[in-house]
Every structure is written in structure tokens, then in C-alpha cells.
Design a protein around this motif. Structure first.
Motif, PDB file in Angstrom:
ATOM      1  N   ASP A 563       0.819  -1.222   0.000  1.00  0.00           N
ATOM      2  CA  ASP A 563       0.000   0.000   0.000  1.00  0.00           C
ATOM      3  C   ASP A 563       0.848   1.265   0.000  1.00  0.00           C
ATOM      4  OD1 ASP A 563      -2.395  -1.431   0.020  1.00  0.00           O
ATOM      5  OD2 ASP A 563      -2.343  -1.632   2.191  1.00  0.00           O
ATOM      6  N   ILE A 564       2.038   1.214  -0.585  1.00  0.00           N
ATOM      7  CA  ILE A 564       2.872   2.411  -0.746  1.00  0.00           C
ATOM      8  C   ILE A 564       2.481   3.061  -2.068  1.00  0.00           C
ATOM      9  CG2 ILE A 564       5.231   3.268  -1.029  1.00  0.00           C
ATOM     10  CD1 ILE A 564       6.164   0.946   0.728  1.00  0.00           C
ATOM     11  N   LYS A 565       1.933   4.269  -1.992  1.00  0.00           N
ATOM     12  CA  LYS A 565       1.396   4.930  -3.174  1.00  0.00           C
ATOM     13  C   LYS A 565       2.456   5.728  -3.928  1.00  0.00           C
ATOM     14  CE  LYS A 565      -2.706   3.447  -2.025  1.00  0.00           C
ATOM     15  NZ  LYS A 565      -3.316   2.343  -2.749  1.00  0.00           N
ATOM     16  N   ASP A 566       3.310   6.452  -3.185  1.00  0.00           N
ATOM     17  CA  ASP A 566       4.269   7.346  -3.843  1.00  0.00           C
ATOM     18  C   ASP A 566       5.541   6.587  -4.233  1.00  0.00           C
ATOM     19  OD1 ASP A 566       4.821   6.952  -1.199  1.00  0.00           O
ATOM     20  OD2 ASP A 566       5.761   8.915  -0.901  1.00  0.00           O
ATOM     21  N   THR A 567       5.381   5.562  -5.057  1.00  0.00           N
ATOM     22  CA  THR A 567       6.529   4.740  -5.447  1.00  0.00           C
ATOM     23  C   THR A 567       7.534   5.528  -6.274  1.00  0.00           C
ATOM     24  OG1 THR A 567       5.262   3.968  -7.362  1.00  0.00           O
ATOM     25  CG2 THR A 567       5.208   2.599  -5.391  1.00  0.00           C
ATOM     26  N   GLU A 568       7.091   6.602  -6.952  1.00  0.00           N
ATOM     27  CA  GLU A 568       8.005   7.357  -7.800  1.00  0.00           C
ATOM     28  C   GLU A 568       9.105   8.043  -6.987  1.00  0.00           C
ATOM     29  OE1 GLU A 568       4.561   9.885  -6.675  1.00  0.00           O
ATOM     30  OE2 GLU A 568       4.792   7.943  -7.646  1.00  0.00           O
ATOM     31  N   THR A 569       8.830   8.290  -5.685  1.00  0.00           N
ATOM     32  CA  THR A 569       9.856   8.916  -4.845  1.00  0.00           C
ATOM     33  C   THR A 569      10.901   7.908  -4.371  1.00  0.00           C
ATOM     34  OG1 THR A 569       8.583   8.580  -2.811  1.00  0.00           O
ATOM     35  CG2 THR A 569       8.182  10.617  -4.041  1.00  0.00           C
ATOM     36  N   LEU A 570      10.607   6.616  -4.520  1.00  0.00           N
ATOM     37  CA  LEU A 570      11.514   5.570  -4.045  1.00  0.00           C
ATOM     38  C   LEU A 570      12.267   4.894  -5.170  1.00  0.00           C
ATOM     39  CD1 LEU A 570       9.101   3.880  -1.461  1.00  0.00           C
ATOM     40  CD2 LEU A 570      10.851   5.581  -0.984  1.00  0.00           C
ATOM     41  N   LEU A 571      11.713   4.929  -6.384  1.00  0.00           N
ATOM     42  CA  LEU A 571      12.307   4.216  -7.509  1.00  0.00           C
ATOM     43  C   LEU A 571      12.956   5.191  -8.481  1.00  0.00           C
ATOM     44  CD1 LEU A 571       9.402   1.691  -8.157  1.00  0.00           C
ATOM     45  CD2 LEU A 571      11.526   1.272  -6.917  1.00  0.00           C
ATOM     46  N   PRO A 572      14.010   4.768  -9.164  1.00  0.00           N
ATOM     47  CA  PRO A 572      14.666   5.660 -10.131  1.00  0.00           C
ATOM     48  C   PRO A 572      13.792   5.878 -11.364  1.00  0.00           C
ATOM     49  CG  PRO A 572      15.615   3.459 -10.227  1.00  0.00           C
ATOM     50  CD  PRO A 572      14.681   3.467  -9.063  1.00  0.00           C
ATOM     51  N   SER A 573      13.907   7.071 -11.931  1.00  0.00           N
ATOM     52  CA  SER A 573      13.186   7.375 -13.166  1.00  0.00           C
ATOM     53  C   SER A 573      13.960   6.820 -14.356  1.00  0.00           C
ATOM     54  CB  SER A 573      13.022   8.888 -13.316  1.00  0.00           C
ATOM     55  OG  SER A 573      14.285   9.513 -13.428  1.00  0.00           O
ATOM     56  N   ASP A 574      13.373   6.931 -15.547  1.00  0.00           N
ATOM     57  CA  ASP A 574      14.065   6.459 -16.751  1.00  0.00           C
ATOM     58  C   ASP A 574      15.360   7.218 -16.960  1.00  0.00           C
ATOM     59  OD1 ASP A 574      12.159   4.581 -17.267  1.00  0.00           O
ATOM     60  OD2 ASP A 574      11.019   5.831 -18.673  1.00  0.00           O
ATOM     61  N   GLU A 575      15.347   8.535 -16.683  1.00  0.00           N
ATOM     62  CA  GLU A 575      16.546   9.349 -16.871  1.00  0.00           C
ATOM     63  C   GLU A 575      17.657   8.915 -15.913  1.00  0.00           C
ATOM     64  OE1 GLU A 575      13.547  10.503 -16.482  1.00  0.00           O
ATOM     65  OE2 GLU A 575      13.098  11.292 -18.500  1.00  0.00           O
ATOM     66  N   GLU A 576      17.255   8.561 -14.664  1.00  0.00           N
ATOM     67  CA  GLU A 576      18.251   8.118 -13.691  1.00  0.00           C
ATOM     68  C   GLU A 576      18.723   6.700 -13.993  1.00  0.00           C
ATOM     69  OE1 GLU A 576      16.745  10.547  -9.735  1.00  0.00           O
ATOM     70  OE2 GLU A 576      15.741   8.692 -10.333  1.00  0.00           O
ATOM     71  N   LEU A 577      17.824   5.881 -14.507  1.00  0.00           N
ATOM     72  CA  LEU A 577      18.174   4.492 -14.787  1.00  0.00           C
ATOM     73  C   LEU A 577      19.031   4.373 -16.051  1.00  0.00           C
ATOM     74  CD1 LEU A 577      17.483   1.875 -13.310  1.00  0.00           C
ATOM     75  CD2 LEU A 577      15.621   1.525 -14.924  1.00  0.00           C
ATOM     76  N   PHE A 578      18.741   5.229 -17.048  1.00  0.00           N
ATOM     77  CA  PHE A 578      19.470   5.201 -18.312  1.00  0.00           C
ATOM     78  C   PHE A 578      19.995   6.594 -18.633  1.00  0.00           C
ATOM     79  CE2 PHE A 578      15.991   2.060 -18.612  1.00  0.00           C
ATOM     80  CZ  PHE A 578      16.758   0.910 -18.662  1.00  0.00           C
ATOM     81  N   PRO A 579      21.075   7.044 -17.964  1.00  0.00           N
ATOM     82  CA  PRO A 579      21.631   8.374 -18.252  1.00  0.00           C
ATOM     83  C   PRO A 579      22.211   8.397 -19.659  1.00  0.00           C
ATOM     84  CG  PRO A 579      23.075   7.147 -16.789  1.00  0.00           C
ATOM     85  CD  PRO A 579      21.825   6.329 -16.936  1.00  0.00           C
ATOM     86  N   PRO A 580      22.244   9.582 -20.275  1.00  0.00           N
ATOM     87  CA  PRO A 580      22.810   9.685 -21.634  1.00  0.00           C
ATOM     88  C   PRO A 580      24.244   9.183 -21.667  1.00  0.00           C
ATOM     89  CG  PRO A 580      21.663  11.695 -21.009  1.00  0.00           C
ATOM     90  CD  PRO A 580      21.748  10.853 -19.779  1.00  0.00           C
ATOM     91  N   THR A 581      24.589   8.442 -22.714  1.00  0.00           N
ATOM     92  CA  THR A 581      25.936   7.872 -22.844  1.00  0.00           C
ATOM     93  C   THR A 581      26.867   8.884 -23.482  1.00  0.00           C
ATOM     94  OG1 THR A 581      24.956   5.697 -23.138  1.00  0.00           O
ATOM     95  CG2 THR A 581      27.276   5.954 -23.790  1.00  0.00           C
TER      96      THR A 581
END
Length: 619
Positions: A563-581
Motif C-alpha cells: 500500500d505504498i502509493k508514492d513509489t516514484e519517490t523511491l524508484l529511479p526514473s528512466d533518466e536516472e536508470l538510463f543516463p545519456p551515454t
């Protein structure tokens, strides 16, 4: 709309229908007031059937078990109904409607969740449904302006020292100037009118103030229905100005101060004070009757004046009400609530507890039998420490023996409470008081059975009440929204601003309730454990390591299981997961002989890694 003079001719016809509906409702009102008193745990007076007088030497307490059952069921229904957002999904009826359906879903979710807090509205409305067995909600459009004070940069008006400054809106008045004759600009408070509300409104009605065609079984098949509210003269004047567009003939309106008698009777029945007539005429209330047919709306003030009679102003051409019942009674408009179902059991529980209290009281207040003619003072017969009774013969006084054992009575009370739980479906596991001596299988079985019952009730509420309200709101949006709306909605990476135009919300849609979750408590705990085990098994898989975005999505499901709703504050975003090479240029540093690395945005450690790779490539 017909002229008001012509409308007066139909006044008696409407009043006859309204009074017939009210007379039909009166047959239920005594039951509803009784249910209200039981929920308030009000103690009824004990009356001796022979003397018809109040009995005061007996225990008369009421056990709030009905209250416990209602307040246990209500949160379960609300939590189950609004477990997740969006509460209602919108699907295009045709393929070309699908893009507009998504836009309208965002708008509807914002209106239900942020603008009006539909969860709180349902908390109040479902309490009435649980108590009385029936809930009726009104859905309309509310436009309201409000005068506020805001600060803004503008010229200061030149005024005398003893006068209050008057701020002009258009800057056309005299200004206070500086030495060079230029107007002085300052941040000044200004009165202005703002739109406080221009959105749908939803409110659950007091069942005592709602009336319907006595021959109807639902809102749709009712020839007419409506509700009553009480308004001040100022509120009516705002209504005639903002909505109706014509002036009332106030000479034709009775100025008698009206009271909400239904509310007064309900409150006085439990000993609470009721409202009285107003001393000041400005505070006097007018009874306003809203009468609806599918193709007609009528508004009557104090049952003497037709303030409005015309076509249904809503394009959907439906009566603006939806209703549902807690337990349906086939062929009848009104249903059965929790309190009515367990009414006799509550009486039995009260009787059992009061008899036990009386028995204990009698066992502690000793009774004696005294030989007639014995010279014993009645004051000597009081039971007291160290007390002495003087007798001529040992048989002059004898105590009546009262057995102290009342253990069997406790088993009877437990049986009554179990009957009440069986009637309502709110067993111990639902109330959070499960028997620790039971096996997990037994507890889960009970929880499953209770959840099936609640799922049936909640399914009815979401399909009749929630979806019915949502459909009315969608149709009202398509009618009344004529300009772009800018909404702040929660997104995966924080709040986003979304602009929705009137064209984007048109179309024909189907509605699907999405927020419902009636997962049994025991099953939910087991589900959490299974999700943890699943993540431990899959997270280390080679494919999950190769695709970290898939592993993040799996972890998101695990967090949602808790029941954790604000998962976006705990998980990395696409930009953080795949930074520009970072890229490696073909140019060579003339000093080191190594390729020149062009760092990309957010390079850092990745840049160093590429440099190291370049060194390895060169030997």
C-alpha cells in the motif's frame, strides 16, 4: 420556460404529487428514526406494562454493539471502494473516441479526487445508506463567485488624511504623485470578484428530505422525484441572479420562517436540542422544493410560489439523482440497513446485560424473612460490617439465599453477539479482534466469506452510485465546460500540468470502476509474502539484470502490495536508470595521444569509464 403566472396554475398539481410521496415516505420515517436512536445508543425508558409508569429501580443501559457494527462496516466499504486511482476508467465506445476518453479520464479523476474529495463525500453518504438502508445522491453543476482582497501593483489614489483610501480598478481616479509629477506605484489591496467554483457538485441527501413517486422502484422508472432544502433570502436572491435569470415576485411568497422538522424530530428523539424559529427576519429560512421529471424542473418556495418551471436544464435529460440500497428488497424503492437487520438482537443483548446487572445487584442487597410478631427493628436488617441483629429465637430472622453463579449468562451474550455478526457479516476478523486460538485456515475462511458479502455490496455501490455519479459528471462537463482547463495532476515524476480543451472531452464513453479492492485481510498478508518471495527469485535472473527497467517495475509491484502509493519517490526514473551515454570523438589529444571524450549531460562517472575504455583500446 413558461411564464411564472402560468406556472402558478400547476402549483396544486405538483403539491398533490409531493404530498403523496411524503405520505408514502412517512411509513419509513419511524423506522429510520428508530435506527438513528439505536446507532446513537439512546436508552429508551423502561415502562411498566401494568401501571404505564417509568420503572426507575432497574438497570437500563444500552450496549453500543450496533454502533460498533456500523462503524466497522463503513470504513471497509469506503476503503474498498477507493483503494486506488483513477476511481473510474473511461473507455471510448468507438475507436475514434479513445483519445478523448483518456483526456476525460484525467479530468474526471481530478474532479473526483482533488476538486471535490469524493472519498469524504461517500464516507458521509454511505453512513446514511448503512443506517437507513438507502442512499440518494444529487449531481449538478455549481457556479459560484466570491469577493476577495488581493494585492496588486497599481497607482495610489490621492485622498484626504481622514478618509479611508479607495482603490480604483481602472486607474481613472486621481493619483498620488512624486516630486516629478509621476504616479506612485505601490502594491495595494484591491477588492475583486473571482470564480470560486465552476465544476460539478455531488451531495448525498438527507433521506427524510427526499421524495419519490410511491410506485417507483428506482430513480429511472419514477415519474417524478425531488428533494427539499432550506435557504435564506440572500441565498435565494443569489440563485435568481446567477442561475434562474429572473426576479421572484416576493409579494407572492409566504414569509413564514420554515424549519427542518425532520431534523428537529430526529435530534429531539435522542434528547438533543432542536432549532427554533429565527428572531431576525434576515435569518428566516425558506423551504425550497426541487421537483424533477426527466424533461422538467420545477422549484417551489414555501409551497405557495412556483419560482421556476421549465425544461430540464441538463442535456442528459435525466433526473439528477442516483440511489443504491444496502440490502435490496425486491419490488421496493427503499432497502434494509444494518441497524434494521439486527434491531431485535440489540434489544436481546440489552435485556441480557441488564438482567445480569439486576441479578448481581439483588445478590448484593440481602433480603430477610422475619417472623411476624418478632421485636426486630427494620434498621437492624441493613447489611453492614460488624452488624448485629438481636433475636429471641434463632428462627426469627433468616436470609434469602441468592445463587451468585451467573456464568451461563455470559455464554448467552456471546451467542447474541455472534448472531449479530452473522447478520451483518462483520465477524471478528473484520473487526480486527480475531480469535488467536483459531488456525490460520479457519481465520482465512471466515475472512474470505466476509469479503464475498462485502464485495457484493461494494460492487452494487460502485455500479449504481459511483458510476452513476461519474456518468452524470461526464455529461455535465460536456455541457458546461466551454474553455480550456489547466489541471495539476500527479505523475510518475511528480506533479504535471495538463491542459484539456472542450473538444477533447466530447464523445460517447463506457465507464469501468477501477478503485475497488475487497481483498481479504489474511489473503492480503499472504499476497505480500508471495510478492517478496517472487522478487527474491526473479530479481537475480540474467534477463532482469540485462533489463533493469523490468526489475524496477517488479519492485514497484512489491511496494504497491504494501500500500505504498508514492513509489516514484523511491524508484529511479528512466533518466536516472538510463543516463545519456557520453560519446568518443575521433580527434586525438596531441599531448597524450588518447581519444578526446565529449561528456554528455549527466556524464560524471560514465565519462571516466569511457576514458578508461579508450585507454584499454589503445594498448
Amino acid at each position: 420556460m413558461q411564464k411564472v403566472d402560468e406556472s402558478q396554475k400547476n402549483l396544486q398539481k405538483y403539491l398533490n404529487r409531493i404530498e403523496a410521496a411524503e405520505k408514502f415516505r412517512q411509513g419509513y420515517e419511524d423506522l429510520w428514526r428508530r435506527c438513528y436512536r439505536r446507532w446513537r445508543n439512546h436508552k429508551e425508558k423502561l415502562i411498566d406494562p401494568n401501571t404505564r409508569k417509568e420503572v426507575k429501580d432497574r438497570s437500563n443501559i444500552s450496549i453500543p454493539y450496533t454502533f460498533v457494527q456500523v462503524e466497522t462496516i463503513l470504513p471497509r466499504m469506503v476503503e474498498g471502494l477507493f483503494a486506488s486511482r483513477p476511481y473510474v476508467a473511461i473507455k471510448g465506445r468507438e475507436k475514434m473516441d479513445e483519445p478523448n476518453a483518456k483526456a476525460h479520464e484525467i479530468l474526471l479523476d481530478w474532479q473526483l479526487g482533488d476538486r471535490m474529495d469524493i472519498r469524504d463525500i461517500f464516507s458521509s453518504g454511505l453512513k446514511g445508506l448503512t443506517l437507513y438502508g438507502t442512499g440518494v445522491a444529487y449531481t449538478g453543476w455549481k457556479y459560484e463567485e466570491q469577493q476577495v482582497i488581493r494585492k496588486q501593483m497599481m497607482d495610489v489614489v490621492e485622498v484626504d488624511e481622514n478618509e479611508e483610501p479607495i482603490i480604483g480598478y481602472d486607474g481613472s481616479l486621481q493619483y498620488l504623485t512624486d516630486e516629478e509629477g509621476e504616479p506612485i506605484q505601490e502594491l495595494q489591496p484591491v477588492k475583486m470578484n473571482i470564480v470560486a467554483h465552476d465544476d460539478p457538485e455531488v451531495k448525498f441527501l438527507d433521506l427524510f428530505l427526499f421524495f419519490t413517486d410511491p410506485h417507483s422502484e428506482d430513480i429511472d422508472d419514477a415519474r417524478y422525484c425531488g428533494h427539499i432544502e432550506y435557504m435564506t433570502k440572500e441565498e435565494l436572491q443569489n440563485l435568481e441572479k446567477m442561475e434562474l435569470g429572473h426576479k421572484f415576485d416576493w409579494d407572492e411568497i409566504s414569509n413564514e420562517d420554515k424549519l427542518n422538522d425532520s431534523k428537529n424530530q430526529r435530534m429531539s428523539s435522542v434528547g438533543l436540542p432542536s432549532a427554533s424559529t429565527s428572531i431576525n427576519s434576515e435569518d428566516a429560512l425558506y423551504e425550497v422544493i426541487h421537483y424533477w421529471e426527466d424533461d422538467k424542473k420545477v422549484m417551489i418556495i414555501n409551497r405557495t410560489y412556483v419560482a421556476f418551471e421549465g425544461e430540464n436544464p441538463f442535456w442528459h435529460k435525466k433526473k439528477p439523482y442516483v440511489k443504491d440500497v444496502y440490502t435490496e428488497v425486491p419490488g421496493e424503492f427503499y432497502g434494509m440497513g444494518v441497524v434494521e437487520i439486527m434491531e431485535d438482537l440489540q434489544d436481546e443483548l440489552n435485556t441480557e446485560r441488564n438482567m445480569r446487572i439486576d441479578y448481581r445487584a439483588f445478590s448484593l442487597r440481602r433480603m430477610f424473612k422475619v417472623r411476624r410478631g418478632s421485636d426486630i427493628s427494620r434498621s437492624e436488617l441493613k447489611w453492614r460490617p460488624g452488624g448485629i441483629i438481636n433475636v429471641d429465637n434463632m428462627d426469627d430472622v433468616q436470609e434469602f439465599k441468592v445463587e451468585a453463579g451467573i456464568g451461563a449468562s455470559f455464554g448467552q451474550e456471546d451467542m447474541i453477539k455472534q448472531d449479530m455478526k452473522d447478520a451483518s457479516g462483520a465477524h471478528d476478523v473484520v473487526m480486527g479482534t480475531a480469535n488467536t486460538s483459531e488456525t490460520a485456515t479457519t481465520t482465512m475462511t471466515k475472512d474470505n466469506n466476509a469479503s464475498v458479502r462485502f464485495k457484493h455490496i461494494i460492487s452494487s455501490i460502485e455500479n449504481r452510485l459511483l458510476t452513476g455519479i461519474a456518468r452524470h459528471i461526464i455529461q455535465l462537463n460536456q455541457q458546461f465546460i466551454d474553455d480550456e482547463k489547466i489541471l495539476r495532476v500527479a505523475g510518475q515524476n511528480g506533479d504535471d500540468w495538463v491542459t484539456i480543451s472542450p473538444e477533447e472531452i466530447q464523445g460517447e464513453f463506457d465507464l469501468v470502476p477501477m478503485g475497488t479492492s475487497v481483498e481479504p485481510l489474511a489473503n492480503k498478508e499472504a499476497f505480500k509474502q508471495r510478492m517478496i518471495e517472487l522478487y527474491n527469485v526473479i530479481a537475480g535472473d540474467a534477463m532482469m539484470i540485462q533489463f533493469p527497467d523490468k526489475r524496477r517495475n517488479l519492485l514497484k509491484k512489491v511496494l504497491e502490495a504494501f500500500d505504498i502509493k508514492d513509489t516514484e519517490t523511491l524508484l529511479p526514473s528512466d533518466e536516472e536508470l538510463f543516463p545519456p551515454t557520453p560519446t568518443v570523438n575521433s580527434e586525438v589529444d596531441p599531448v597524450t595521444g588518447q581519444p578526446i571524450v565529449s561528456p554528455a549531460a549527466g556524464g560524471g562517472a560514465n565519462t571516466a569509464a569511457v576514458q578508461e575504455q579508450g585507454l584499454m583500446m589503445n594498448g
